[in-house]
Every structure is written in C-alpha cells, then in structure tokens.
Design a protein around this motif. Sequence first.
Motif, PDB file in Angstrom:
ATOM      1  N   MET A   1       0.846  -1.190   0.000  1.00 46.12           N
ATOM      2  CA  MET A   1       0.000   0.000   0.000  1.00 46.12           C
ATOM      3  C   MET A   1       0.887   1.248   0.000  1.00 46.12           C
ATOM      4  O   MET A   1       1.869   1.321   0.721  1.00 46.12           O
ATOM      5  CB  MET A   1      -0.903  -0.029   1.231  1.00 46.12           C
ATOM      6  N   ALA A   2       0.545   2.220  -0.827  1.00 41.18           N
ATOM      7  CA  ALA A   2       1.325   3.446  -0.933  1.00 41.18           C
ATOM      8  C   ALA A   2       1.172   4.304   0.321  1.00 41.18           C
ATOM      9  O   ALA A   2       0.130   4.314   0.967  1.00 41.18           O
ATOM     10  CB  ALA A   2       0.881   4.242  -2.156  1.00 41.18           C
ATOM     11  N   ALA A   3       2.213   5.033   0.635  1.00 41.06           N
ATOM     12  CA  ALA A   3       2.210   5.907   1.814  1.00 41.06           C
ATOM     13  C   ALA A   3       1.315   7.126   1.553  1.00 41.06           C
ATOM     14  O   ALA A   3       1.122   7.540   0.420  1.00 41.06           O
ATOM     15  CB  ALA A   3       3.617   6.351   2.126  1.00 41.06           C
ATOM     16  N   TYR A   4       0.792   7.699   2.631  1.00 41.56           N
ATOM     17  CA  TYR A   4      -0.052   8.886   2.531  1.00 41.56           C
ATOM     18  C   TYR A   4       0.407   9.907   3.561  1.00 41.56           C
ATOM     19  O   TYR A   4       0.564   9.595   4.740  1.00 41.56           O
ATOM     20  CB  TYR A   4      -1.528   8.519   2.784  1.00 41.56           C
ATOM     21  N   PHE A   5       0.656  11.128   3.097  1.00 42.43           N
ATOM     22  CA  PHE A   5       1.100  12.215   3.974  1.00 42.43           C
ATOM     23  C   PHE A   5       0.109  13.359   3.835  1.00 42.43           C
ATOM     24  O   PHE A   5      -0.219  13.764   2.731  1.00 42.43           O
ATOM     25  CB  PHE A   5       2.497  12.691   3.576  1.00 42.43           C
ATOM     26  N   ASP A   6      -0.363  13.886   4.958  1.00 41.27           N
ATOM     27  CA  ASP A   6      -1.363  14.939   4.935  1.00 41.27           C
ATOM     28  C   ASP A   6      -0.920  16.099   5.822  1.00 41.27           C
ATOM     29  O   ASP A   6      -0.583  15.907   6.995  1.00 41.27           O
ATOM     30  CB  ASP A   6      -2.711  14.389   5.429  1.00 41.27           C
ATOM     31  N   ASP A   7      -0.902  17.299   5.231  1.00 42.64           N
ATOM     32  CA  ASP A   7      -0.629  18.527   5.977  1.00 42.64           C
ATOM     33  C   ASP A   7       0.693  18.463   6.748  1.00 42.64           C
ATOM     34  O   ASP A   7       0.763  18.857   7.909  1.00 42.64           O
ATOM     35  CB  ASP A   7      -1.802  18.816   6.919  1.00 42.64           C
ATOM     36  N   GLU A   8       1.738  17.974   6.083  1.00 45.24           N
ATOM     37  CA  GLU A   8       3.060  17.890   6.711  1.00 45.24           C
ATOM     38  C   GLU A   8       4.017  18.865   6.047  1.00 45.24           C
ATOM     39  O   GLU A   8       3.823  19.253   4.889  1.00 45.24           O
ATOM     40  CB  GLU A   8       3.620  16.467   6.604  1.00 45.24           C
ATOM     41  N   THR A   9       5.055  19.251   6.788  1.00 41.14           N
ATOM     42  CA  THR A   9       6.103  20.107   6.244  1.00 41.14           C
ATOM     43  C   THR A   9       7.405  19.310   6.201  1.00 41.14           C
ATOM     44  O   THR A   9       7.799  18.684   7.182  1.00 41.14           O
ATOM     45  CB  THR A   9       6.286  21.378   7.111  1.00 41.14           C
ATOM     46  N   PHE A  10       8.052  19.348   5.038  1.00 40.56           N
ATOM     47  CA  PHE A  10       9.338  18.676   4.841  1.00 40.56           C
ATOM     48  C   PHE A  10      10.369  19.780   4.638  1.00 40.56           C
ATOM     49  O   PHE A  10      10.273  20.548   3.687  1.00 40.56           O
ATOM     50  CB  PHE A  10       9.274  17.737   3.633  1.00 40.56           C
ATOM     51  N   LYS A  11      11.332  19.857   5.527  1.00 45.00           N
ATOM     52  CA  LYS A  11      12.250  20.994   5.541  1.00 45.00           C
ATOM     53  C   LYS A  11      13.697  20.527   5.379  1.00 45.00           C
ATOM     54  O   LYS A  11      14.158  19.643   6.109  1.00 45.00           O
ATOM     55  CB  LYS A  11      12.090  21.711   6.880  1.00 45.00           C
ATOM     56  N   GLY A  12      14.398  21.124   4.406  1.00 47.02           N
ATOM     57  CA  GLY A  12      15.831  20.904   4.241  1.00 47.02           C
ATOM     58  C   GLY A  12      16.238  19.480   3.916  1.00 47.02           C
ATOM     59  O   GLY A  12      17.359  19.079   4.213  1.00 47.02           O
ATOM     60  N   ILE A  13      15.376  18.709   3.285  1.00 54.53           N
ATOM     61  CA  ILE A  13      15.704  17.312   2.983  1.00 54.53           C
ATOM     62  C   ILE A  13      16.389  17.218   1.621  1.00 54.53           C
ATOM     63  O   ILE A  13      15.909  17.773   0.632  1.00 54.53           O
ATOM     64  CB  ILE A  13      14.440  16.425   3.003  1.00 54.53           C
ATOM     65  N   ASP A  14      17.505  16.517   1.579  1.00 48.90           N
ATOM     66  CA  ASP A  14      18.226  16.274   0.337  1.00 48.90           C
ATOM     67  C   ASP A  14      17.815  14.894  -0.168  1.00 48.90           C
ATOM     68  O   ASP A  14      18.337  13.878   0.280  1.00 48.90           O
ATOM     69  CB  ASP A  14      19.735  16.342   0.572  1.00 48.90           C
ATOM     70  N   PHE A  15      16.867  14.881  -1.108  1.00 45.52           N
ATOM     71  CA  PHE A  15      16.354  13.613  -1.620  1.00 45.52           C
ATOM     72  C   PHE A  15      17.336  12.920  -2.564  1.00 45.52           C
ATOM     73  O   PHE A  15      17.063  11.822  -3.035  1.00 45.52           O
ATOM     74  CB  PHE A  15      14.986  13.819  -2.288  1.00 45.52           C
ATOM     75  N   THR A  16      18.484  13.542  -2.832  1.00 47.18           N
ATOM     76  CA  THR A  16      19.526  12.836  -3.584  1.00 47.18           C
ATOM     77  C   THR A  16      20.264  11.881  -2.648  1.00 47.18           C
ATOM     78  O   THR A  16      20.946  10.971  -3.093  1.00 47.18           O
ATOM     79  CB  THR A  16      20.542  13.808  -4.226  1.00 47.18           C
ATOM     80  N   LYS A  17      20.107  12.103  -1.341  1.00 50.23           N
ATOM     81  CA  LYS A  17      20.749  11.243  -0.345  1.00 50.23           C
ATOM     82  C   LYS A  17      19.749  10.394   0.425  1.00 50.23           C
ATOM     83  O   LYS A  17      20.075   9.349   0.960  1.00 50.23           O
ATOM     84  CB  LYS A  17      21.564  12.093   0.625  1.00 50.23           C
ATOM     85  N   LYS A  18      18.532  10.880   0.517  1.00 56.94           N
ATOM     86  CA  LYS A  18      17.469  10.152   1.214  1.00 56.94           C
ATOM     87  C   LYS A  18      16.339   9.924   0.215  1.00 56.94           C
ATOM     88  O   LYS A  18      15.782  10.875  -0.325  1.00 56.94           O
ATOM     89  CB  LYS A  18      16.966  10.973   2.413  1.00 56.94           C
ATOM     90  N   VAL A  19      15.984   8.697  -0.038  1.00 52.58           N
ATOM     91  CA  VAL A  19      14.977   8.366  -1.047  1.00 52.58           C
ATOM     92  C   VAL A  19      13.611   8.919  -0.638  1.00 52.58           C
ATOM     93  O   VAL A  19      13.180   8.735   0.506  1.00 52.58           O
ATOM     94  CB  VAL A  19      14.904   6.827  -1.244  1.00 52.58           C
ATOM     95  N   ILE A  20      12.957   9.582  -1.588  1.00 53.80           N
ATOM     96  CA  ILE A  20      11.615  10.084  -1.322  1.00 53.80           C
ATOM     97  C   ILE A  20      10.640   8.899  -1.293  1.00 53.80           C
ATOM     98  O   ILE A  20      10.702   8.006  -2.125  1.00 53.80           O
ATOM     99  CB  ILE A  20      11.169  11.140  -2.356  1.00 53.80           C
ATOM    100  N   VAL A  21       9.776   8.899  -0.318  1.00 53.29           N
ATOM    101  CA  VAL A  21       8.805   7.819  -0.163  1.00 53.29           C
ATOM    102  C   VAL A  21       7.733   7.970  -1.242  1.00 53.29           C
ATOM    103  O   VAL A  21       7.141   9.038  -1.393  1.00 53.29           O
ATOM    104  CB  VAL A  21       8.168   7.851   1.245  1.00 53.29           C
TER     105      VAL A  21
END
Length: 189
Positions: free
Chosen positions: A1-21
């Motif tokens: 099942m795919a992940a679901y994110f609601d009304d969240e803030t993602f700050k300063g994340i480097d998705f080249t180093k951390k895989v985006i969900v």
Amino acid sequence: MAAYFDDETFKGIDFTKKVIVKGEYDNCTFLNCNFSGIYASNIGFIECEFINCNFSNADISNTAFKTVTFIECKMLGLKFNKCDPFLLALNFKDCQLNVSSFYQLNVPNISFVNCNLQEVDFTEANISKGVFDNCDLRNAVFNRTKLEKANFSSAYNFNINPTNNFIKKALFSKENVIGLLESFDVRLE
C-alpha cells in the motif's frame, strides 16, 4: 500500500541522499529541499507548495501535480509533458524553468510570475488564460500553442508567430508587441 502524507512540512531534505517515499502528499509543504536529478515518478502531490527547492533534471514521469505551487524553485530541464495530466494544475513564482518542456500539455490558467522561461518548449500546449507576468521567454518555443486570453502584457524576449499559434484575445503591451512581429522580419521605429 502506498504511503499517505497529509498537511506535513518537509524541511531541508536532500532527496539525492534520502529516497523520497512513493505515495500521495496532500496539502504538504516542501521547504529548501533538493530533488535534483532524482527519480520522482509515480508520486502524487495534491495542493502542495514547494518553496526554494531544486528540481533540476528530476524524472517526474507519471508524477501527479494537482494544484501545486512552486516558489523560488530551480527547475531546469524538467519534462512536465511526461507527468500525469489528470487534474494537472501548476503555478510558478520566482522560478527558473529554463530548457523545460510543456509539450502538448493541457494547462489552461497556468501562472508564471517573475520566472525565467528561456528555451522552454510550449509546442501544441493549451495555455489559454495563462499568465506570464514579468517573465523572460528568450528562445521559448510557441508552435501551434493555444494562447487565447493569455496575458503577456509584462512578458519579454518572446517570439510568437500569430499565424501558427492561437492568440485570439491574448493580452500584449505596446512595448512588447514586437515579439509578435519578429517572425515576419518587420521593424518598428
């Protein structure tokens, strides 16, 4: 099942180093994140805001952008024509979109404010009622593009041939009307 994110803030994340969900992001804010060159396909962004993010050369194939706003983002070489067209709605403010593609996209009411759109491909896109407020369109390609009622009144460096684009009721200023005449090799004094 795919992940679901609601009304969240993602700050300063480097998705080249951390895989985006992979999943659906609803009403989320991404602040100072790096998506540069990542494989970001098959993700859903609904009513999200991206502020000061880098998306340059990211693979956004089949990615859904439903009522998404980009502010102060670097988005060089993006192929928006590969993203999911269903309910696609985009707004850009203070963004760099050079060498990106909107080829054959249906994006009426799209808004570009203070954006750099050099060498962007708008071929066969529907941009009717779109806004190009204070945008640099140097070498942008408009070919069989639907531009009815679009606002170019403060845009500059564009070259739009009225004979192979649909420009009925589009708005231009007296200062930038030369961009409609360049293809005819006409000079104004």
